[in-house]
Enzyme design. Structure first.
Site, PDB file in Angstrom:
ATOM      1  N   CYS A 199       0.821  -1.216   0.000  1.00  0.00           N
ATOM      2  CA  CYS A 199       0.000   0.000   0.000  1.00  0.00           C
ATOM      3  C   CYS A 199       0.853   1.263   0.000  1.00  0.00           C
ATOM      4  O   CYS A 199       0.484   2.264  -0.601  1.00  0.00           O
ATOM      5  CB  CYS A 199      -0.910   0.009   1.225  1.00  0.00           C
ATOM      6  N   GLU A 256      -5.487 -10.706   4.815  1.00  0.00           N
ATOM      7  CA  GLU A 256      -4.691 -10.381   6.002  1.00  0.00           C
ATOM      8  C   GLU A 256      -5.086  -9.031   6.590  1.00  0.00           C
ATOM      9  O   GLU A 256      -5.288  -8.896   7.797  1.00  0.00           O
ATOM     10  CB  GLU A 256      -3.199 -10.386   5.651  1.00  0.00           C
TER      11      GLU A 256
END
EC number: 1.2.1.70
Length: 414
Positions: free
Chosen positions: A50, A193
């Site tokens: 990210c 996750e």
């Protein structure tokens, strides 16, 4: 050392800019295939998260491929936009690239100092590159040593930290702004996750959590115990009941669109948190009167380091330098591997030959004698090679080369 890294991360690029260079697994494979097709490239590993995209390559001597252009071609970025975005990228070479990876894996290059997710992400990047046969021996060793270094730094240098994940930082920041979570309903879109981390974080703060799944069969998905579940297709029907909605998927597709949400005329506010890059939530949703939208760049900022943290950070950097020196030693001595293996084989053959008479005196049949000789030879080879590799890892490079030259001379004389 001809190792190079080119990357873009949160330190220089906004989430809007970073998502231009976010890669799905399919696109990761496409990029790495394009990179290794370059004659000067021996191998590559791509790290895509990210907060960053970093491409590591192992190159032939004096090679200078235009990795940025290859990346842009894969993402169909060209012209003025390609020129404009180039300044957001950082290029690191040789020891600087290795040092960066070691510090990164330890969580020391993250917005949240010491965060744990990056260690897993680096390991996953290596496995994906290995599975596609994109990583050469140099990069395989580099990334394995980086993971080891990251674990070592985390174990030996306990850097004080309040939050170890993006969602923890987000909820801590929201709490400081007066938000309450206990007893509130929260919908988490995504059960990977990050989705599971998000669900647990809200649970720990007393929220009632529902997680979206794409299958109803419990054996096919994993969600934290105590969370409710709904099918992904039912997410819009659940939203009016919620105070918080978090999207945390690895999908490149939008999970929430304004056209669907503006059907609701709600009187209570809903806070949307988008933890994905590229972003999952339609940014125009923030224009709805009852909606407020945060993305990953709205959190983690302004986190200063205490004096104690600064001291621990210095200790971590010193440890990273030790690990860097170990990799440099391996890199400079990697050409010795064939010699060490050869000497191991020669030593094993010598031991086996010298043990020949002893085997005969044991009154074994020919088959047993051969099996015993093979076992002794294999064991001797492993022991001798282990000794030489150990010497290589701890001795000065020039001293090690002198030792190998001396061994070569001894065997030639015999």
């Amino acid at each position: 050392m001809n190792i190079q890294m080119i990357g873009i991360d949160h330190s220089r690029a906004s989430v809007e800019e970073r998502e231009l260079f976010s890669f799905t697994k399919t696109k990761q494979k496409e990029l790495m295939e394009a990179v290794v097709r370059q004659q000067s490239v021996d191998g590559c590993v791509l790290l895509s998260t990210c907060n960053r995209m970093e491409l590591y390559v192992s190159l032939d001597a004096k090679a200078e491929p235009d990795l940025y252009r290859i990346i842009c071609h894969c993402k169909q970025i060209s012209g003025e936009e390609e020129k404009r975005l180039r300044e957001l990228f950082t290029v690191r070479t040789e020891e600087d690239a290795v040092r960066h990876l070691f510090l990164l894996t330890a969580g020391l290059k993250s917005k949240i100092i010491g965060e744990d997710q990056i260690l897993t992400q680096v390991g996953d990047a290596l496995e994906f590159a290995r599975s596609g046969e994109f990583a050469d021996t140099v990069l395989k060793t580099l990334f394995r040593m980086a993971v080891t270094a990251g674990k070592k730094i985390k174990t030996q240098v306990a850097i004080p930290k309040g939050n170890t994940s993006t969602i923890d930082a987000a909820l801590t920041q929201l709490a400081r702004q007066g938000y309450q979570f206990a007893g509130e309903n929260c919908l988490v879109i995504g059960n990977g996750e990050m989705g599971r981390l998000t669900a647990r974080a809200f649970q720990e703060r007393g929220a009632n959590v529902t997680v979206t799944v794409r299958q109803y069969h419990s054996g096919e998905v994993r969600i934290p115990e105590g969370c409710a579940r709904i099918h992904y297709g039912e997410r819009y029907h659940k939203i009016p009941e919620c105070r918080y909605v978090v999207s945390a998927t690895a999908s490149p597709n939008v999970t929430l669109e304004r056209v669907e949400l503006e059907k609701w005329k709600l009187e209570h506010p809903i806070t949307f948190v988008d933890l994905a890059v590229p972003r999952d939530i339609d940014t125009s949703i923030r224009e709805l009167s009852w909606a407020e939208v945060y993305d990953i760049d709205d959190f983690q900022g302004g986190i200063g380091l205490s004096e104690r943290q600064q001291e621990q950070l210095q200790a971590a950097n010193l440890l990273a330098e030790e690990e860097l020196a170990a990799f440099v030693s391996w890199y400079e001595c990697r050409d010795m591997v064939p010699q060490i293996q050869k000497f191991g084989a020669l030593a094993a053959q010598d031991v086996s030959w010298r043990m020949g008479r002893t085997f005969q005196q044991m009154k074994l049949d020919a088959s047993q004698c051969r099996q015993l000789a093979d076992a002794v030879e294999q064991t001797s080879q492993k022991v001798f090679q282990k000794m030489l590799f150990g010497l290589r890892d701890h001795a000065d490079t020039d001293v090690m080369r002198e030792c190998l030259a001396a061994l070569e001379k001894v065997w030639k004389e015999e």
